[in-house]
Design a protein around this motif. Sequence first.
Motif, PDB file in Angstrom:
ATOM      1  N   GLY A  32       0.465  -1.271   0.511  1.00 51.51           N
ATOM      2  CA  GLY A  32      -0.519   0.093  -0.355  1.00 51.51           C
ATOM      3  C   GLY A  32       0.325   1.116  -0.073  1.00 51.51           C
ATOM      4  N   ILE A  33      -0.191   2.126   0.424  1.00 52.92           N
ATOM      5  CA  ILE A  33       0.845   3.532   0.151  1.00 52.92           C
ATOM      6  C   ILE A  33       1.155   4.182   2.112  1.00 52.92           C
ATOM      7  CG2 ILE A  33       0.255   6.378  -0.217  1.00 52.92           C
ATOM      8  CD1 ILE A  33      -1.034   5.303  -2.678  1.00 52.92           C
ATOM      9  N   ARG A  34       2.179   4.906   2.219  1.00 56.86           N
ATOM     10  CA  ARG A  34       2.644   4.757   3.565  1.00 56.86           C
ATOM     11  C   ARG A  34       2.424   6.948   3.298  1.00 56.86           C
ATOM     12  NH1 ARG A  34       4.246   0.092   6.100  1.00 56.86           N
ATOM     13  NH2 ARG A  34       3.196  -1.224   4.826  1.00 56.86           N
ATOM     14  N   GLY A  35       1.574   7.230   4.321  1.00 55.32           N
ATOM     15  CA  GLY A  35       2.307   9.048   4.495  1.00 55.32           C
ATOM     16  C   GLY A  35       0.683   9.145   3.723  1.00 55.32           C
ATOM     17  N   THR A  36       0.761  10.564   4.175  1.00 50.96           N
ATOM     18  CA  THR A  36      -0.398  11.962   4.110  1.00 50.96           C
ATOM     19  C   THR A  36      -0.013  11.971   3.430  1.00 50.96           C
ATOM     20  OG1 THR A  36      -1.742  10.330   5.588  1.00 50.96           O
ATOM     21  CG2 THR A  36      -2.642  12.705   3.928  1.00 50.96           C
ATOM     22  N   HIS A  37       0.512  13.853   3.947  1.00 56.15           N
ATOM     23  CA  HIS A  37       0.566  14.670   3.393  1.00 56.15           C
ATOM     24  C   HIS A  37       2.412  14.678   2.264  1.00 56.15           C
ATOM     25  CE1 HIS A  37       2.224  19.048   2.525  1.00 56.15           C
ATOM     26  NE2 HIS A  37       3.611  18.557   3.102  1.00 56.15           N
ATOM     27  N   VAL A  38       3.195  13.707   2.972  1.00 54.01           N
ATOM     28  CA  VAL A  38       4.134  13.339   1.881  1.00 54.01           C
ATOM     29  C   VAL A  38       4.012  11.482   2.174  1.00 54.01           C
ATOM     30  CG1 VAL A  38       7.135  12.803   1.257  1.00 54.01           C
ATOM     31  CG2 VAL A  38       5.476  15.033   2.750  1.00 54.01           C
ATOM     32  N   ALA A  39       3.010  11.031   0.603  1.00 52.42           N
ATOM     33  CA  ALA A  39       3.074   9.372   0.628  1.00 52.42           C
ATOM     34  C   ALA A  39       3.987   9.178  -0.391  1.00 52.42           C
ATOM     35  CB  ALA A  39       1.665   9.883   0.006  1.00 52.42           C
ATOM     36  N   VAL A  40       3.864   7.468  -0.256  1.00 53.03           N
ATOM     37  CA  VAL A  40       4.929   6.698  -1.046  1.00 53.03           C
ATOM     38  C   VAL A  40       4.506   5.599  -1.827  1.00 53.03           C
ATOM     39  CG1 VAL A  40       7.811   5.665  -0.868  1.00 53.03           C
ATOM     40  CG2 VAL A  40       7.268   7.705   0.427  1.00 53.03           C
ATOM     41  N   ASP A  41       3.676   5.111  -2.344  1.00 53.30           N
ATOM     42  CA  ASP A  41       3.902   3.970  -2.737  1.00 53.30           C
ATOM     43  C   ASP A  41       4.219   3.705  -3.040  1.00 53.30           C
ATOM     44  OD1 ASP A  41       2.498   1.731  -4.716  1.00 53.30           O
ATOM     45  OD2 ASP A  41       0.956   3.104  -5.243  1.00 53.30           O
ATOM     46  N   PHE A  42       4.889   2.170  -1.396  1.00 53.52           N
ATOM     47  CA  PHE A  42       5.466   0.931  -1.107  1.00 53.52           C
ATOM     48  C   PHE A  42       5.598   0.007  -2.062  1.00 53.52           C
ATOM     49  CE2 PHE A  42       7.033   1.314   3.405  1.00 53.52           C
ATOM     50  CZ  PHE A  42       7.019   2.316   3.586  1.00 53.52           C
ATOM     51  N   ASP A  43       4.645   0.032  -2.930  1.00 58.03           N
ATOM     52  CA  ASP A  43       4.363  -1.083  -4.468  1.00 58.03           C
ATOM     53  C   ASP A  43       5.011  -0.731  -5.304  1.00 58.03           C
ATOM     54  OD1 ASP A  43       2.751  -3.663  -2.933  1.00 58.03           O
ATOM     55  OD2 ASP A  43       1.318  -1.674  -2.351  1.00 58.03           O
ATOM     56  N   LEU A  44       5.494   0.291  -5.136  1.00 55.63           N
ATOM     57  CA  LEU A  44       6.479   1.090  -6.321  1.00 55.63           C
ATOM     58  C   LEU A  44       7.454   1.273  -6.415  1.00 55.63           C
ATOM     59  CD1 LEU A  44       3.763   4.146  -8.116  1.00 55.63           C
ATOM     60  CD2 LEU A  44       4.613   0.905  -9.160  1.00 55.63           C
ATOM     61  N   CYS A  45       8.237   1.631  -4.711  1.00 56.41           N
ATOM     62  CA  CYS A  45       8.706   2.612  -4.892  1.00 56.41           C
ATOM     63  C   CYS A  45      10.614   0.367  -4.785  1.00 56.41           C
ATOM     64  CB  CYS A  45       9.191   2.390  -3.193  1.00 56.41           C
ATOM     65  SG  CYS A  45      10.833   3.391  -1.987  1.00 56.41           S
ATOM     66  N   LEU A  46      11.536   1.251  -5.448  1.00 59.19           N
ATOM     67  CA  LEU A  46      12.694   0.381  -5.383  1.00 59.19           C
ATOM     68  C   LEU A  46      13.485   0.159  -5.189  1.00 59.19           C
ATOM     69  CD1 LEU A  46      13.471   2.062  -8.189  1.00 59.19           C
ATOM     70  CD2 LEU A  46      12.486   0.257  -9.826  1.00 59.19           C
ATOM     71  N   ALA A  47      13.003   1.214  -3.803  1.00 59.05           N
ATOM     72  CA  ALA A  47      14.844   1.660  -2.979  1.00 59.05           C
ATOM     73  C   ALA A  47      15.618   2.366  -3.130  1.00 59.05           C
ATOM     74  CB  ALA A  47      15.208   0.334  -1.807  1.00 59.05           C
ATOM     75  N   ASP A  48      15.578   3.034  -4.717  1.00 57.64           N
ATOM     76  CA  ASP A  48      17.004   3.871  -5.470  1.00 57.64           C
ATOM     77  C   ASP A  48      17.405   5.019  -4.257  1.00 57.64           C
ATOM     78  OD1 ASP A  48      17.630   5.611  -7.481  1.00 57.64           O
ATOM     79  OD2 ASP A  48      16.488   7.005  -6.494  1.00 57.64           O
ATOM     80  N   GLY A  49      16.619   5.369  -3.098  1.00 58.33           N
ATOM     81  CA  GLY A  49      17.507   5.906  -2.277  1.00 58.33           C
ATOM     82  C   GLY A  49      17.268   7.623  -3.128  1.00 58.33           C
ATOM     83  N   ALA A  50      17.165   8.233  -4.257  1.00 62.49           N
ATOM     84  CA  ALA A  50      17.346   9.610  -4.103  1.00 62.49           C
ATOM     85  C   ALA A  50      16.777  10.990  -3.215  1.00 62.49           C
ATOM     86  CB  ALA A  50      16.620  10.334  -4.932  1.00 62.49           C
ATOM     87  N   CYS A  51      15.856   9.832  -2.751  1.00 64.81           N
ATOM     88  CA  CYS A  51      14.794  11.432  -1.624  1.00 64.81           C
ATOM     89  C   CYS A  51      15.314  11.031  -0.981  1.00 64.81           C
ATOM     90  CB  CYS A  51      12.786  10.430  -1.412  1.00 64.81           C
ATOM     91  SG  CYS A  51      13.426   8.732  -1.049  1.00 64.81           S
ATOM     92  N   LEU A  52      15.995   9.735  -0.123  1.00 65.84           N
ATOM     93  CA  LEU A  52      16.163   9.970   1.534  1.00 65.84           C
ATOM     94  C   LEU A  52      17.269  11.235   0.897  1.00 65.84           C
ATOM     95  CD1 LEU A  52      15.165   6.506   1.206  1.00 65.84           C
ATOM     96  CD2 LEU A  52      16.663   7.270   3.921  1.00 65.84           C
ATOM     97  N   GLU A  53      18.165  11.144  -0.162  1.00 68.93           N
ATOM     98  CA  GLU A  53      19.874  11.840  -0.011  1.00 68.93           C
ATOM     99  C   GLU A  53      19.563  12.853   0.027  1.00 68.93           C
ATOM    100  OE1 GLU A  53      21.872  10.694  -3.708  1.00 68.93           O
ATOM    101  OE2 GLU A  53      22.197   8.333  -2.503  1.00 68.93           O
ATOM    102  N   ASP A  54      18.128  13.914  -0.595  1.00 75.94           N
ATOM    103  CA  ASP A  54      17.961  14.864  -1.326  1.00 75.94           C
ATOM    104  C   ASP A  54      17.195  15.895  -0.458  1.00 75.94           C
ATOM    105  OD1 ASP A  54      19.192  14.146  -3.481  1.00 75.94           O
ATOM    106  OD2 ASP A  54      18.220  14.126  -5.315  1.00 75.94           O
ATOM    107  N   CYS A  55      16.100  14.767   0.086  1.00 74.90           N
ATOM    108  CA  CYS A  55      14.922  15.426   1.104  1.00 74.90           C
ATOM    109  C   CYS A  55      16.332  16.306   2.485  1.00 74.90           C
ATOM    110  CB  CYS A  55      14.603  14.591   2.092  1.00 74.90           C
ATOM    111  SG  CYS A  55      13.290  15.730   2.609  1.00 74.90           S
ATOM    112  N   PRO A  56      16.380  17.768   2.310  1.00 74.71           N
ATOM    113  CA  PRO A  56      16.774  18.399   2.824  1.00 74.71           C
ATOM    114  C   PRO A  56      15.889  18.667   4.118  1.00 74.71           C
ATOM    115  CG  PRO A  56      15.119  20.056   1.354  1.00 74.71           C
ATOM    116  CD  PRO A  56      15.090  18.426   1.238  1.00 74.71           C
TER     117      PRO A  56
END
Length: 103
Positions: A32-56
């Motif tokens: 499913g999807i996790r989060g509301t204001h910021v939402a991540v579709d866990f069934d699409l996420c392939l652990a690229d990691g760019a979001c973790l690296e880039d989020c200020p």
Amino acid sequence: AIDPQFNENREKVGEENGVAVWGPVDEPEELGIRGTHVAVDFDLCLADGACLEDCPVDVFEWVDTPGHPESERKAEPTNEAQCIDCMLCVDVCPVDAIDVDAG
Ligand code: SF4
Ligand code: F3S
């Protein structure tokens, strides 16, 4: 890509680490999807990691998801309350798994 209308089209089925879980969920293959204001579709996420690296403001944290067909860890928007709506994560995710409701 993640459905930007997920909060209308899906049902909230619980919470994990303080963020909403939007179903359907059938672990370990369907998360499913996790989060509301910021939402991540866990069934699409392939652990690229760019979001973790880039989020200020470090909204995302890894969570282990053994047995999921796309990847065995996911970026959970655990600290979504800190989001400053910069939209970097939305731009960098290679599979468009993230939706930020900046409206
Ligand atoms: Fe982080 Fe910006 Fe994404 Fe918000 S929009 S989660 S601040 S990268
Ligand atoms: Fe996953 Fe996209 Fe982040 S694939 S780890 S949500 S950049």
